[in-house]
Design a protein around this motif. Structure first.
Motif, PDB file in Angstrom:
ATOM      1  N   ILE A 217       0.827  -1.200   0.000  1.00 45.56           N
ATOM      2  CA  ILE A 217       0.000   0.000   0.000  1.00 45.56           C
ATOM      3  C   ILE A 217       0.866   1.257   0.000  1.00 45.56           C
ATOM      4  CG2 ILE A 217      -1.837   1.247   1.189  1.00 45.56           C
ATOM      5  CD1 ILE A 217      -2.675  -1.399   2.485  1.00 45.56           C
ATOM      6  N   ASP A 218       0.527   2.194  -0.863  1.00 42.99           N
ATOM      7  CA  ASP A 218       1.190   3.496  -0.919  1.00 42.99           C
ATOM      8  C   ASP A 218       0.484   4.424   0.067  1.00 42.99           C
ATOM      9  OD1 ASP A 218       2.031   6.114  -1.517  1.00 42.99           O
ATOM     10  OD2 ASP A 218       2.334   5.636  -3.629  1.00 42.99           O
ATOM     11  N   MET A 219       1.069   4.579   1.253  1.00 48.42           N
ATOM     12  CA  MET A 219       0.416   5.331   2.323  1.00 48.42           C
ATOM     13  C   MET A 219       0.251   6.809   1.967  1.00 48.42           C
ATOM     14  SD  MET A 219      -0.268   3.046   4.552  1.00 48.42           S
ATOM     15  CE  MET A 219       0.204   1.320   4.706  1.00 48.42           C
ATOM     16  N   ARG A 220       1.226   7.392   1.314  1.00 48.85           N
ATOM     17  CA  ARG A 220       1.106   8.813   0.957  1.00 48.85           C
ATOM     18  C   ARG A 220      -0.021   9.036  -0.051  1.00 48.85           C
ATOM     19  NH1 ARG A 220       6.813   9.012   1.452  1.00 48.85           N
ATOM     20  NH2 ARG A 220       7.425  10.291   3.244  1.00 48.85           N
ATOM     21  N   GLU A 221      -0.203   8.096  -0.951  1.00 49.32           N
ATOM     22  CA  GLU A 221      -1.297   8.219  -1.912  1.00 49.32           C
ATOM     23  C   GLU A 221      -2.636   8.295  -1.185  1.00 49.32           C
ATOM     24  OE1 GLU A 221      -3.261   5.820  -5.728  1.00 49.32           O
ATOM     25  OE2 GLU A 221      -1.624   4.915  -4.573  1.00 49.32           O
ATOM     26  N   TRP A 222      -2.845   7.411  -0.224  1.00 47.22           N
ATOM     27  CA  TRP A 222      -4.118   7.387   0.491  1.00 47.22           C
ATOM     28  C   TRP A 222      -4.255   8.584   1.421  1.00 47.22           C
ATOM     29  CZ3 TRP A 222      -8.027   4.564  -1.085  1.00 47.22           C
ATOM     30  CH2 TRP A 222      -7.747   3.510  -1.943  1.00 47.22           C
TER      31      TRP A 222
END
Length: 265
Positions: A217-222
């Protein structure tokens, strides 16, 4: 829950040492320590209680079971108010034994919220429906997507019922970014939680949440999605992981804070 191996006083000390400003609490350790005592412990330390978890489990068919679920949720709302948090996270419940009626189960959630929403409002508490990954639909939560969660929440005022956005449960859903925008437009993002998706999942799948940065999961994207939707509240990290729980809790909390800065700040 990320560091459930720490007692509440140990957790408070570790948060203060690391500069963590708030903590999401779970009911079992709070009840064990004492609700009033927990409230005082965190208040004296200057730590905010970001959310309380969990209420919910509304899908029973038996009238006595439903009545007990409502009573327990009223207790959870009372506990949240005492702790000083404005958000109670709801895990809505799975299918009753022998049932295959998903729609009926979701309607029983709405029935429960009809009773609990006004009670929560009187206590200054918002209810946050958390959609869980579809692998939990049968036994834990028949609400699997933000679309489903919002379809329920939008039957009620936003100051009564909104949603919890948890990366672990929604990262796979192409519709989720648009639903985050929908939730933000309605003022219904009541909490935002991070956990990573790592495989293989453990037996039983419940305790498979990965440390931030270890998975898919791309945390910054979310984080970008929720901030674009207008969310400015706390960001929680919520990990269920037997391997992490076997480690030193202070070390794990320090690692988690560092991973947050590296992957989500």
């Amino acid at each position: 829950m990320t560091v459930k191996q720490l007692s509440l006083p140990e957790l408070v000390d570790a948060c203060l040492e690391l500069g963590v400003p708030g903590v999401g609490l779970w009911r079992a350790p709070v009840q064990e320590y004492g609700v009033e005592a927990t409230a005082k412990l965190l208040r004296d330390a200057g730590l905010a209680v970001t959310t309380l978890c969990r209420g919910g489990f509304f899908t029973a068919i038996d009238p006595a079971e439903r009545a007990e679920a409502l009573a327990d949720n009223r207790r959870a709302i009372d506990e949240a108010a005492t702790l000083g948090t404005d958000t109670l996270v709801l895990v809505s419940g799975g299918l009753p034994a022998g049932s295959t009626d998903l729609r009926g189960a979701r309607e029983r959630i709405a029935d429960a919220l009809t009773e609990l929403g006004p009670y929560a409002e009187k206590h200054g508490v918002r209810l946050a429906i958390e959609p869980l990954h579809p692998m939990y639909a049968s036994d834990r939560c028949v609400v699997s997507t933000l679309t489903q969660a919002l379809d329920l929440a939008e039957r009620f005022p936003a100051h009564q019922v909104g949603v919890a956005v948890d990366t672990y449960h929604i990262w796979w859903d192409d519709n989720a970014p648009a639903q985050i925008a929908r939730a933000g437009a309605g003022g219904r993002i009541h909490t935002f939680q991070l956990a990573d998706w790592t495989t293989p999942l453990p037996e039983g799948v419940l305790n498979g949440r990965g440390q931030i940065g270890d998975g898919s999961i791309d945390m910054r994207e979310w984080r970008g999605y929720v901030e674009a939707a207008g969310y400015t509240g706390p960001i929680e990290v919520e990990l269920f992981n037997d391997t992490l729980w076997a480690r030193d809790g202070r070390e794990l909390l320090a690692e988690t804070a560092a991973r947050f800065v590296e992957h989500a700040a």
